[in-house]
Design a protein around this motif. Sequence first.
Motif, PDB file in Angstrom:
ATOM      1  N   ILE A  28     -15.024   2.355  -6.459  1.00  0.00           N
ATOM      2  CA  ILE A  28     -14.836   3.364  -5.404  1.00  0.00           C
ATOM      3  C   ILE A  28     -13.612   2.767  -4.702  1.00  0.00           C
ATOM      4  CG2 ILE A  28     -15.891   4.475  -3.498  1.00  0.00           C
ATOM      5  CD1 ILE A  28     -18.671   3.654  -4.379  1.00  0.00           C
ATOM      6  N   GLU A  29     -12.621   3.875  -4.812  1.00  0.00           N
ATOM      7  CA  GLU A  29     -11.532   3.736  -3.829  1.00  0.00           C
ATOM      8  C   GLU A  29     -11.276   4.715  -3.067  1.00  0.00           C
ATOM      9  OE1 GLU A  29      -8.327   3.171  -6.539  1.00  0.00           O
ATOM     10  OE2 GLU A  29      -9.131   1.533  -7.837  1.00  0.00           O
ATOM     11  N   LEU A  30     -10.626   4.506  -1.791  1.00  0.00           N
ATOM     12  CA  LEU A  30     -10.327   5.304  -0.619  1.00  0.00           C
ATOM     13  C   LEU A  30      -8.851   5.193  -0.472  1.00  0.00           C
ATOM     14  CD1 LEU A  30     -10.565   7.061   1.775  1.00  0.00           C
ATOM     15  CD2 LEU A  30     -11.159   4.932   3.395  1.00  0.00           C
ATOM     16  N   THR A  31      -8.037   6.185  -0.358  1.00  0.00           N
ATOM     17  CA  THR A  31      -6.566   6.333  -0.257  1.00  0.00           C
ATOM     18  C   THR A  31      -6.533   7.130   1.057  1.00  0.00           C
ATOM     19  OG1 THR A  31      -6.182   6.024  -2.678  1.00  0.00           O
ATOM     20  CG2 THR A  31      -4.404   6.945  -1.217  1.00  0.00           C
ATOM     21  N   ILE A  32      -5.895   6.448   1.997  1.00  0.00           N
ATOM     22  CA  ILE A  32      -5.403   7.178   3.252  1.00  0.00           C
ATOM     23  C   ILE A  32      -4.091   7.196   3.401  1.00  0.00           C
ATOM     24  CG2 ILE A  32      -5.510   7.419   5.871  1.00  0.00           C
ATOM     25  CD1 ILE A  32      -7.925   5.654   5.763  1.00  0.00           C
ATOM     26  N   VAL A  33      -3.742   8.747   3.517  1.00  0.00           N
ATOM     27  CA  VAL A  33      -2.424   9.011   3.083  1.00  0.00           C
ATOM     28  C   VAL A  33      -1.639   9.688   4.476  1.00  0.00           C
ATOM     29  CG1 VAL A  33      -0.753  10.748   1.800  1.00  0.00           C
ATOM     30  CG2 VAL A  33      -2.933  10.081   0.880  1.00  0.00           C
ATOM     31  N   GLU A  34      -0.695   8.983   4.786  1.00  0.00           N
ATOM     32  CA  GLU A  34      -0.009   8.790   5.915  1.00  0.00           C
ATOM     33  C   GLU A  34       0.238  10.165   6.595  1.00  0.00           C
ATOM     34  OE1 GLU A  34       1.428   6.811   9.690  1.00  0.00           O
ATOM     35  OE2 GLU A  34       0.551   5.811   7.650  1.00  0.00           O
ATOM     36  N   ASP A  35       1.034  11.185   5.915  1.00  0.00           N
ATOM     37  CA  ASP A  35       1.748  12.359   6.391  1.00  0.00           C
ATOM     38  C   ASP A  35       0.750  13.452   6.030  1.00  0.00           C
ATOM     39  OD1 ASP A  35       2.117  12.298   3.423  1.00  0.00           O
ATOM     40  OD2 ASP A  35       3.874  13.473   3.814  1.00  0.00           O
ATOM     41  N   ALA A  36      -0.518  13.399   5.450  1.00  0.00           N
ATOM     42  CA  ALA A  36      -1.376  14.510   5.167  1.00  0.00           C
ATOM     43  C   ALA A  36      -2.297  14.804   6.145  1.00  0.00           C
ATOM     44  CB  ALA A  36      -2.134  13.880   3.658  1.00  0.00           C
ATOM     45  N   ASP A  37      -2.391  16.284   6.320  1.00  0.00           N
ATOM     46  CA  ASP A  37      -3.427  16.802   7.104  1.00  0.00           C
ATOM     47  C   ASP A  37      -4.771  17.236   6.216  1.00  0.00           C
ATOM     48  OD1 ASP A  37      -2.763  19.186   5.793  1.00  0.00           O
ATOM     49  OD2 ASP A  37      -1.531  20.046   7.544  1.00  0.00           O
ATOM     50  N   HIS A  38      -5.540  18.052   7.086  1.00  0.00           N
ATOM     51  CA  HIS A  38      -6.768  18.535   6.547  1.00  0.00           C
ATOM     52  C   HIS A  38      -6.375  19.338   5.109  1.00  0.00           C
ATOM     53  CE1 HIS A  38     -11.010  18.592   6.508  1.00  0.00           C
ATOM     54  NE2 HIS A  38     -10.972  19.917   6.316  1.00  0.00           N
ATOM     55  N   ARG A  39      -5.542  20.028   5.003  1.00  0.00           N
ATOM     56  CA  ARG A  39      -5.482  20.956   3.679  1.00  0.00           C
ATOM     57  C   ARG A  39      -4.929  19.985   2.677  1.00  0.00           C
ATOM     58  NH1 ARG A  39      -3.889  26.249   5.076  1.00  0.00           N
ATOM     59  NH2 ARG A  39      -3.826  27.160   7.037  1.00  0.00           N
ATOM     60  N   PHE A  40      -4.402  19.039   2.836  1.00  0.00           N
ATOM     61  CA  PHE A  40      -3.882  18.078   1.575  1.00  0.00           C
ATOM     62  C   PHE A  40      -3.246  18.685   0.470  1.00  0.00           C
ATOM     63  CE2 PHE A  40      -4.257  14.396  -1.137  1.00  0.00           C
ATOM     64  CZ  PHE A  40      -4.346  13.312  -0.230  1.00  0.00           C
ATOM     65  N   SER A  41      -2.343  19.467   0.879  1.00  0.00           N
ATOM     66  CA  SER A  41      -1.735  20.807  -0.112  1.00  0.00           C
ATOM     67  C   SER A  41      -0.424  20.475  -0.581  1.00  0.00           C
ATOM     68  CB  SER A  41      -2.309  22.263   0.329  1.00  0.00           C
ATOM     69  OG  SER A  41      -3.500  22.337   0.279  1.00  0.00           O
ATOM     70  N   GLN A  42       0.211  19.583   0.235  1.00  0.00           N
ATOM     71  CA  GLN A  42       1.585  19.599  -0.252  1.00  0.00           C
ATOM     72  C   GLN A  42       1.996  19.126  -1.707  1.00  0.00           C
ATOM     73  OE1 GLN A  42       4.342  20.526   1.986  1.00  0.00           O
ATOM     74  NE2 GLN A  42       2.582  21.463   3.159  1.00  0.00           N
ATOM     75  N   PRO A  43       3.103  19.523  -2.150  1.00  0.00           N
ATOM     76  CA  PRO A  43       3.292  18.853  -3.560  1.00  0.00           C
ATOM     77  C   PRO A  43       2.967  17.594  -4.000  1.00  0.00           C
ATOM     78  CG  PRO A  43       4.924  20.488  -2.994  1.00  0.00           C
ATOM     79  CD  PRO A  43       4.329  20.279  -1.512  1.00  0.00           C
TER      80      PRO A  43
END
Length: 247
Positions: A216-231
């Motif tokens: 099990i791995e969790l990745t927290i992405v600095e610039d991502a919002d709830h949509r998580f839909s950028q390329p």
Amino acid sequence: MSGHFQTRGGRRLAFDRLDGGGALPGVVFIHGFRSDRNGTKALDLEEWCRETGRGMLRFDLAGHGESDGAVEDFGITDWLDDAREIIDAQALGPQVLVGSSLGGWLALLLAREDPRRWAGLVTIAAAPDFTRRMQQEMGEEERAALAEQGRITRPSAYGEDYVFSHRLFEQGEDNRIFDAPLLLTMPVRMLQGKADQEVPPSEATALRDHAEGPDIELTIVEDADHRFSQPEHLQMIRAAIEDVSIR
């Protein structure tokens, strides 16, 4: 293939199914609250599945998209039952389960109840037990409205105001993730945006700490919002599915 699936409860769920070659696990995508099967993430995944020869199932939960009903008429149990039924009927063989927001909650429930069913699990801004968190944050006015009118309304950053029904909160209590052990024996990748205003990153960390499993791995992405839909975020979702597929 596109069409409508009739559940045993009499609800018609709109779906799209892409048949794959069978060499790779298929993908099942469950969308979020007030979203649908034609969102950016779902369509991007379908394009990728077509390119890579994977099968894919995406469907509208009851009250969403082109499925029957209004969102406020349903709750977590209704959506869980419908998801289980349409997946069992339309997604045969090994599958990677992908859930976004509310879909992440449903995916976690499905993975917990039958872990052998899934080749892998990918959650995107998963929102398990969000109804409990909402209840804890309610003021007296909202509590009174929920008791007297059976619903509350809150503004949304994504369009029309959201309506949350008493049925949603009641069924949320019956399907809590944090109240019971969460054993996930399949490979799991959790993706969470640090800029998410709907699901705090602390919730993702708590979920990771609560889950038990060998991979099990969790990745927290600095610039991502709830949509998580950028390329770049869509590419991360693809990579996560590929990662859990080859373990």
